[in-house]
Design a protein around this motif. Sequence first.
Motif, mmCIF file in Angstrom:
data_model
loop_
_atom_site.group_PDB
_atom_site.id
_atom_site.type_symbol
_atom_site.label_atom_id
_atom_site.label_comp_id
_atom_site.label_asym_id
_atom_site.label_seq_id
_atom_site.Cartn_x
_atom_site.Cartn_y
_atom_site.Cartn_z
ATOM 1 N N TRP A 142 -0.909 -4.635 6.120
ATOM 2 C CA TRP A 142 -0.338 -5.544 7.112
ATOM 3 C C TRP A 142 0.617 -4.863 8.097
ATOM 4 O O TRP A 142 1.069 -5.499 9.059
ATOM 5 N N SER A 143 0.953 -3.609 7.874
ATOM 6 C CA SER A 143 1.818 -2.938 8.848
ATOM 7 C C SER A 143 1.083 -2.861 10.182
ATOM 8 O O SER A 143 -0.126 -2.607 10.209
ATOM 9 N N PRO A 144 1.799 -3.073 11.284
ATOM 10 C CA PRO A 144 1.113 -3.145 12.585
ATOM 11 C C PRO A 144 0.433 -1.842 12.982
ATOM 12 O O PRO A 144 -0.558 -1.851 13.699
ATOM 13 N N SER A 145 0.959 -0.701 12.516
ATOM 14 C CA SER A 145 0.344 0.595 12.818
ATOM 15 C C SER A 145 0.810 1.580 11.760
ATOM 16 O O SER A 145 1.828 1.346 11.106
ATOM 17 N N PRO A 146 0.119 2.711 11.602
ATOM 18 C CA PRO A 146 0.555 3.694 10.601
ATOM 19 C C PRO A 146 1.987 4.169 10.866
ATOM 20 O O PRO A 146 2.764 4.375 9.944
ATOM 21 N N GLU A 147 2.348 4.271 12.138
ATOM 22 C CA GLU A 147 3.700 4.742 12.482
ATOM 23 C C GLU A 147 4.756 3.693 12.111
ATOM 24 O O GLU A 147 5.898 4.022 11.828
ATOM 25 N N ALA A 148 4.332 2.439 12.167
ATOM 26 C CA ALA A 148 5.280 1.354 11.902
ATOM 27 C C ALA A 148 5.156 0.851 10.464
ATOM 28 O O ALA A 148 5.473 -0.294 10.169
ATOM 29 N N PHE A 149 4.703 1.713 9.558
ATOM 30 C CA PHE A 149 4.532 1.289 8.167
ATOM 31 C C PHE A 149 5.872 0.854 7.570
ATOM 32 O O PHE A 149 6.884 1.530 7.732
ATOM 33 N N GLY A 150 5.847 -0.252 6.843
ATOM 34 C CA GLY A 150 7.064 -0.677 6.146
ATOM 35 C C GLY A 150 6.926 -2.088 5.634
ATOM 36 O O GLY A 150 6.129 -2.869 6.165
ATOM 37 N N PRO A 151 7.693 -2.424 4.593
ATOM 38 C CA PRO A 151 7.586 -3.759 3.996
ATOM 39 C C PRO A 151 8.123 -4.875 4.878
ATOM 40 O O PRO A 151 8.008 -6.045 4.507
ATOM 41 N N GLU A 152 8.682 -4.546 6.029
ATOM 42 C CA GLU A 152 9.135 -5.607 6.955
ATOM 43 C C GLU A 152 7.954 -6.505 7.336
ATOM 44 O O GLU A 152 8.118 -7.691 7.618
ATOM 45 N N CYS A 153 6.738 -5.920 7.335
ATOM 46 C CA CYS A 153 5.549 -6.684 7.738
ATOM 47 C C CYS A 153 5.198 -7.784 6.744
ATOM 48 O O CYS A 153 4.349 -8.635 7.024
ATOM 49 N N LEU A 154 5.838 -7.784 5.572
ATOM 50 C CA LEU A 154 5.527 -8.809 4.561
ATOM 51 C C LEU A 154 6.232 -10.127 4.876
ATOM 52 O O LEU A 154 5.789 -11.195 4.439
ATOM 53 N N LYS A 155 7.311 -10.029 5.599
ATOM 54 C CA LYS A 155 8.173 -11.185 5.879
ATOM 55 C C LYS A 155 7.394 -12.345 6.488
ATOM 56 O O LYS A 155 6.682 -12.154 7.474
ATOM 57 N N GLY A 156 7.529 -13.533 5.883
ATOM 58 C CA GLY A 156 6.918 -14.735 6.444
ATOM 59 C C GLY A 156 5.457 -14.924 6.103
ATOM 60 O O GLY A 156 4.887 -15.981 6.381
ATOM 61 N N ARG A 157 4.826 -13.925 5.470
ATOM 62 C CA ARG A 157 3.436 -14.105 5.030
ATOM 63 C C ARG A 157 3.416 -15.045 3.821
ATOM 64 O O ARG A 157 4.367 -15.072 3.032
ATOM 65 N N LYS A 158 2.290 -15.751 3.669
ATOM 66 C CA LYS A 158 2.188 -16.647 2.519
ATOM 67 C C LYS A 158 1.233 -16.085 1.479
ATOM 68 O O LYS A 158 0.135 -15.618 1.819
ATOM 69 N N ILE A 159 1.644 -16.119 0.216
ATOM 70 C CA ILE A 159 0.761 -15.692 -0.874
ATOM 71 C C ILE A 159 0.610 -16.833 -1.880
ATOM 72 O O ILE A 159 1.487 -17.698 -1.993
ATOM 73 N N ALA A 160 -0.526 -16.816 -2.583
ATOM 74 C CA ALA A 160 -0.796 -17.867 -3.583
ATOM 75 C C ALA A 160 -1.102 -17.208 -4.916
ATOM 76 O O ALA A 160 -1.815 -16.203 -4.964
ATOM 77 N N PHE A 161 -0.557 -17.772 -5.973
ATOM 78 C CA PHE A 161 -0.838 -17.282 -7.335
ATOM 79 C C PHE A 161 -1.484 -18.417 -8.106
ATOM 80 O O PHE A 161 -0.945 -19.517 -8.176
ATOM 81 N N LEU A 162 -2.632 -18.137 -8.703
ATOM 82 C CA LEU A 162 -3.395 -19.170 -9.410
ATOM 83 C C LEU A 162 -3.457 -18.888 -10.912
ATOM 84 O O LEU A 162 -3.666 -17.742 -11.309
ATOM 85 N N GLY A 163 -3.284 -19.944 -11.714
ATOM 86 C CA GLY A 163 -3.486 -19.801 -13.155
ATOM 87 C C GLY A 163 -2.194 -19.929 -13.932
ATOM 88 O O GLY A 163 -1.437 -20.886 -13.741
ATOM 89 N N ASP A 164 -1.943 -18.969 -14.808
ATOM 90 C CA ASP A 164 -0.763 -19.025 -15.680
ATOM 91 C C ASP A 164 0.486 -18.669 -14.880
ATOM 92 O O ASP A 164 0.882 -17.514 -14.804
ATOM 93 N N SER A 165 1.093 -19.688 -14.317
ATOM 94 C CA SER A 165 2.231 -19.478 -13.406
ATOM 95 C C SER A 165 3.538 -19.241 -14.152
ATOM 96 O O SER A 165 4.611 -19.194 -13.539
ATOM 97 N N ALA A 166 3.438 -19.111 -15.485
ATOM 98 C CA ALA A 166 4.620 -18.791 -16.283
ATOM 99 C C ALA A 166 4.518 -17.388 -16.869
ATOM 100 O O ALA A 166 5.371 -16.980 -17.654
ATOM 101 N N CYS A 167 3.482 -16.643 -16.484
ATOM 102 C CA CYS A 167 3.294 -15.325 -17.113
ATOM 103 C C CYS A 167 4.156 -14.262 -16.414
ATOM 104 O O CYS A 167 4.742 -14.508 -15.356
#
Length: 318
Positions: A142-167
């Motif tokens: 998700w980084s916009p370019s190889p030069e701009a690599f960094g976890p800042e690109c994770l901000k505001g993205r949505k993820i979903a976890f399915l199944g055993d949500s207590a594991c």
Amino acid sequence: MRHFLKETDFSLEEATEIFKLARELKADRFSTPNFLNRQSWGLLFYKSSTRTRVSFEVGINEMAGFPVVLSSQSTQIGRGESVADTSKVFSRFLHGVIIRTFGHEIVEEFASEGTIPVVNALTDFLHPCQIYADLFTLSERWSPSPEAFGPECLKGRKIAFLGDSACNVANSWILGANMFGLDISLAGPEGFEPGPEIRALLDKEGYGQNYHFTHDATEAVEGADMVYTDVWVSMGMEDEAAARIEQMQPYTVNSELMAKANPGAVFMHCLPAHPGQEVSEAVLRSAQSIIFDQAENRLHAQKAILAKLARLNLVEPA
Ligand code: CP
Ligand code: NVA
């Protein structure tokens, strides 16, 4: 002494440095500096492992360290020697120890009783090495370019976890998502919602109850850029297998469900997988699936974690 027992044991700034180092190490794997220069690191397993064991053992070797691989059963732990005494003895030989065990209090006790860094390689509560590798994997995509690599690109993205949500993996995702600014929705059956331990940790870390849990799989994946699942029967839960498999049926990640996520969404799984249970064979083998990138990145991310700990602690065994 700095340890890595949970995601938040590194600050966001330190974690960002770890991801950047992991990327450099990945780009030129066989020129890794001798970060562990002749250090001996223990790898202690109370549970089975393929990826964690191999990636740490290879990674330690690539950093000029020496891995000492142990199982609880083959040591005196299996005959009742205490965690406190084992940890003190390890501290006289080793420069650090990586532990996969049952109760999270066991890694905490190793950390408090010894004088060397302890790394959590999975407990019943958390699996932070997995989530760092996974967040690194998403940062690569998700980084916009190889030069701009960094976890800042994770901000505001949505993820979903399915199944055993207590594991353990779900708990670590909740914590990791909060730390890196992702939105997380989880879906699972009654009795498998995030439990009091992770809720307390979220409060302690100042995140509040910042996650969404639902019984509706579709609701969780709608708008998601990544869909994650884990086994329905974690190690140590084998007695509950039949009941769990029955209850989790509505949460299989199949093509129909993936189609409800955002276009371009990726599928992730920490592995090992049970195709036909938590994920269909079609999704597991689809172009959206990045499961082997995840697995590979365990190596690069963990090398960076150990290099960081070795640098932060700079200690010799007593
Ligand atoms: N994902 C993971 O931790 O795999 P192993 O159990 O094989 O180490
Ligand atoms: N939740 C799983 C993860 C395996 C890597 C387990 O604990 O067995």
